[in-house]
Design an enzyme around this catalytic site. Structure first.
Site, mmCIF file in Angstrom:
data_model
loop_
_atom_site.group_PDB
_atom_site.id
_atom_site.type_symbol
_atom_site.label_atom_id
_atom_site.label_comp_id
_atom_site.label_asym_id
_atom_site.label_seq_id
_atom_site.Cartn_x
_atom_site.Cartn_y
_atom_site.Cartn_z
ATOM 1 N N LYS A 91 -7.343 8.295 -1.486
ATOM 2 C CA LYS A 91 -8.649 8.741 -0.942
ATOM 3 C C LYS A 91 -9.195 9.987 -1.647
ATOM 4 O O LYS A 91 -9.381 11.043 -1.030
ATOM 5 C CB LYS A 91 -8.538 9.023 0.561
ATOM 6 C CG LYS A 91 -8.099 7.838 1.409
ATOM 7 C CD LYS A 91 -8.176 8.178 2.892
ATOM 8 C CE LYS A 91 -7.782 7.035 3.785
ATOM 9 N NZ LYS A 91 -6.351 6.691 3.774
ATOM 10 N N THR A 144 -11.686 6.050 10.772
ATOM 11 C CA THR A 144 -11.695 5.512 12.144
ATOM 12 C C THR A 144 -11.278 6.571 13.162
ATOM 13 O O THR A 144 -11.461 6.394 14.355
ATOM 14 C CB THR A 144 -10.765 4.288 12.261
ATOM 15 O OG1 THR A 144 -9.567 4.566 11.559
ATOM 16 C CG2 THR A 144 -11.400 3.049 11.687
ATOM 17 N N ASP A 150 -13.745 14.832 -4.674
ATOM 18 C CA ASP A 150 -13.861 16.132 -5.356
ATOM 19 C C ASP A 150 -15.104 16.061 -6.248
ATOM 20 O O ASP A 150 -15.858 15.080 -6.169
ATOM 21 C CB ASP A 150 -12.582 16.396 -6.178
ATOM 22 C CG ASP A 150 -12.288 17.890 -6.348
ATOM 23 O OD1 ASP A 150 -13.251 18.644 -6.623
ATOM 24 O OD2 ASP A 150 -11.134 18.294 -6.226
ATOM 25 N N ARG A 192 2.812 -0.977 10.842
ATOM 26 C CA ARG A 192 3.891 -1.054 11.832
ATOM 27 C C ARG A 192 4.202 -2.445 12.390
ATOM 28 O O ARG A 192 5.372 -2.721 12.659
ATOM 29 C CB ARG A 192 3.622 -0.039 12.945
ATOM 30 C CG ARG A 192 3.865 1.398 12.461
ATOM 31 C CD ARG A 192 3.171 2.424 13.292
ATOM 32 N NE ARG A 192 1.722 2.337 13.142
ATOM 33 C CZ ARG A 192 0.865 3.118 13.779
ATOM 34 N NH1 ARG A 192 1.313 4.032 14.611
ATOM 35 N NH2 ARG A 192 -0.438 2.983 13.585
ATOM 36 N N LYS A 247 0.855 -1.199 0.000
ATOM 37 C CA LYS A 247 0.000 0.000 0.000
ATOM 38 C C LYS A 247 0.886 1.243 0.000
ATOM 39 O O LYS A 247 1.771 1.379 0.849
ATOM 40 C CB LYS A 247 -0.906 0.035 1.238
ATOM 41 C CG LYS A 247 -1.790 1.290 1.263
ATOM 42 C CD LYS A 247 -2.848 1.221 2.347
ATOM 43 C CE LYS A 247 -2.422 1.793 3.657
ATOM 44 N NZ LYS A 247 -2.358 3.267 3.702
ATOM 45 N N ASP A 269 -3.423 4.374 -2.040
ATOM 46 C CA ASP A 269 -4.384 4.862 -1.043
ATOM 47 C C ASP A 269 -4.366 6.392 -1.015
ATOM 48 O O ASP A 269 -3.751 6.994 -0.134
ATOM 49 C CB ASP A 269 -3.973 4.259 0.309
ATOM 50 C CG ASP A 269 -4.842 4.689 1.470
ATOM 51 O OD1 ASP A 269 -5.959 5.177 1.245
ATOM 52 O OD2 ASP A 269 -4.392 4.536 2.623
HETATM 53 O O1 C5P Z 1 0.778 0.843 11.118
HETATM 54 P P1 C5P Z 1 -0.654 0.401 10.983
HETATM 55 O O2 C5P Z 1 -0.814 -1.112 10.894
HETATM 56 O O3 C5P Z 1 -1.571 1.022 12.024
HETATM 57 O O4 C5P Z 1 -1.081 0.976 9.552
HETATM 58 C C1 C5P Z 1 -2.408 0.915 9.076
HETATM 59 C C2 C5P Z 1 -2.504 1.601 7.738
HETATM 60 O O5 C5P Z 1 -3.871 1.635 7.357
HETATM 61 C C3 C5P Z 1 -2.010 3.042 7.724
HETATM 62 O O6 C5P Z 1 -1.438 3.286 6.431
HETATM 63 C C4 C5P Z 1 -3.269 3.854 7.919
HETATM 64 O O7 C5P Z 1 -3.200 5.117 7.319
HETATM 65 C C5 C5P Z 1 -4.306 2.988 7.195
HETATM 66 N N1 C5P Z 1 -5.679 3.174 7.647
HETATM 67 C C6 C5P Z 1 -6.098 2.947 8.951
HETATM 68 N N2 C5P Z 1 -7.417 3.142 9.297
HETATM 69 C C7 C5P Z 1 -8.300 3.540 8.381
HETATM 70 C C8 C5P Z 1 -7.906 3.766 7.063
HETATM 71 C C9 C5P Z 1 -6.570 3.566 6.727
HETATM 72 O O8 C5P Z 1 -5.302 2.565 9.788
HETATM 73 N N3 C5P Z 1 -9.574 3.672 8.723
#
Ligand code: C5P
Length: 234
Positions: free
Chosen positions: A61, A119, A64, A211, A32, A59
Site C-alpha cells: 500500500k 474498510t 508518497d 483466517r 498475499k 500488499d
Molecule cells: O483474515 P482475513 O480473511 O480477514 O484477512 C483479510 C486480508 O485482507 C488481511 O490481510 C487484511 O489486511 C486484508 N484487507 C482487508 N480489508 C481491506 C484491505 C485489506 O481485510 N479493506
C-alpha cells in the site's frame, strides 16, 4: 488472468509462512504478503515464495510523492511479484509514476491495484477527520474511477462493491476483494462479510481469504472449498 483465490499469509515470520505453505504439497496457491511479514523478513521472503512456484500479491500500500513511489515500484518490480498496490488517495500523478516505475525494460510489469477507502474508515471518520464529505461508497467509486482513468488494473474493495465498481470503471478493471467468510465460520474483526459463492455472483475477480484458511484445522480443505465455491464452473 481468470478468477482466483489469494491466501492472505498474515504470519509474523518466514518459518511459519513456509511451514504453512508446505501443507499444500503439489498445489501452489496465490499468496498475499502484507506489511507484517515483509517488514519482518524483507525481500528474501518474496523471493523464497516465488521460487517455490507461487504467484504473489505484495500488499504494501504505497503512498508518497510520485518520484519516491516510482523508484520504490521499480524495486518491487524486480522482485517479480504478480500484483502490487498503492493508495489511490495519492492521486493520478502518483499512480502514473508508479506505473512507469513498475514497467520493466521489456514492457512487462506486475498488475497494479489501488486501495480506495480502507474498510476500517467509517463515514464519520471520513467526513470529520479526512474532511471528505458524503458517503463512503461514493468516495470508493470516485477513487476507483480515478484509478481506472490513471491506468491501474483494478482496486481492492468489498465484494458488495464489486458490481458498482465494474459499472463505473473501464472494461476488464479488476476487483480484488477481502472480507470473505464461510457461512459457518467466525467473522473476526470483519464487519461486512460475503461467502466465496456470493462473491462470485457479485462479480469479484479475486477473493483474498486469510483466517478462514490460515486458522482452519484443515487449511488445504478450506482453500479447496474456496476454489470450488469461487472458481470452479458449475
Ligand atoms: O483474515 P482475513 O480473511 O480477514 O484477512 C483479510 C486480508 O485482507 C488481511 O490481510 C487484511 O489486511 C486484508 N484487507 C482487508 N480489508 C481491506 C484491505 C485489506 O481485510 N479493506
Amino acid at each position: 488472468m481468470g478468477k482466483d483465490v489469494i491466501i492472505a499469509c498474515d504470519f509474523p515470520s518466514a518459518v511459519e509462512t513456509l511451514d504453512f505453505l508446505s501443507l499444500f504439497k503439489g498445489k501452489k496457491p496465490f499468496v498475499k504478503i502484507g506489511m507484517e511479514l515483509y517488514y519482518a523478513e524483507g525481500p528474501q521472503i518474496v523471493r523464497a515464495i516465488k521460487e517455490a512456484g507461487h504467484k504473489i500479491f505484495l500488499d504494501l500500500k504505497l503512498h508518497d510523492i510520485p518520484n519516491t513511489v516510482k523508484r520504490a515500484m521499480a524495486v518491487l518490480s524486480r522482485l517479480d511479484v504478480d500484483i502490487c498496490n498503492l493508495h489511490a488517495a495519492g492521486g493520478s500523478a502518483m499512480m502514473s509514476a508508479a506505473l512507469e516505475g513498475l514497467t520493466r525494460g521489456d514492457g512487462s510489469r506486475p498488475l497494479l491495484i489501488g486501495v480506495t477507502q480502507l474498510t476500517s474508515t467509517d463515514e464519520k471518520t471520513m467526513n470529520n477527520e479526512l474532511l471528505i464529505p458524503g458517503k463512503v461508497e461514493d468516495a470508493v467509486m470516485s477513487y476507483a474511477r480515478l484509478a481506472s482513468e490513471s491506468g491501474l488494473d483494478g482496486v481492492v474493495c468489498s465484494p458488495l462493491e464489486a458490481g458498482k465498481v465494474h459499472s463505473v470503471c473501464r472494461e476488464g478493471f479488476l476487483t480484488v476483494t477481502p472480507g470473505v467468510r464461510f457461512d459457518d465460520s467466525e467473522k473476526g474483526d470483519q464487519a461486512r462479510v460475503t461467502t466465496p459463492a456470493r462473491a462470485k455472483e457479485l462479480g469479484s475477480d479475486y477473493i483474498v481469504v486469510g483466517r478462514p484458511i490460515t486458522s482452519s484445522p484443515d487449511p488445504v480443505a478450506a482453500y479447496e472449498r474456496c476454489i470450488k465455491d469461487f472458481v470452479t464452473e458449475e
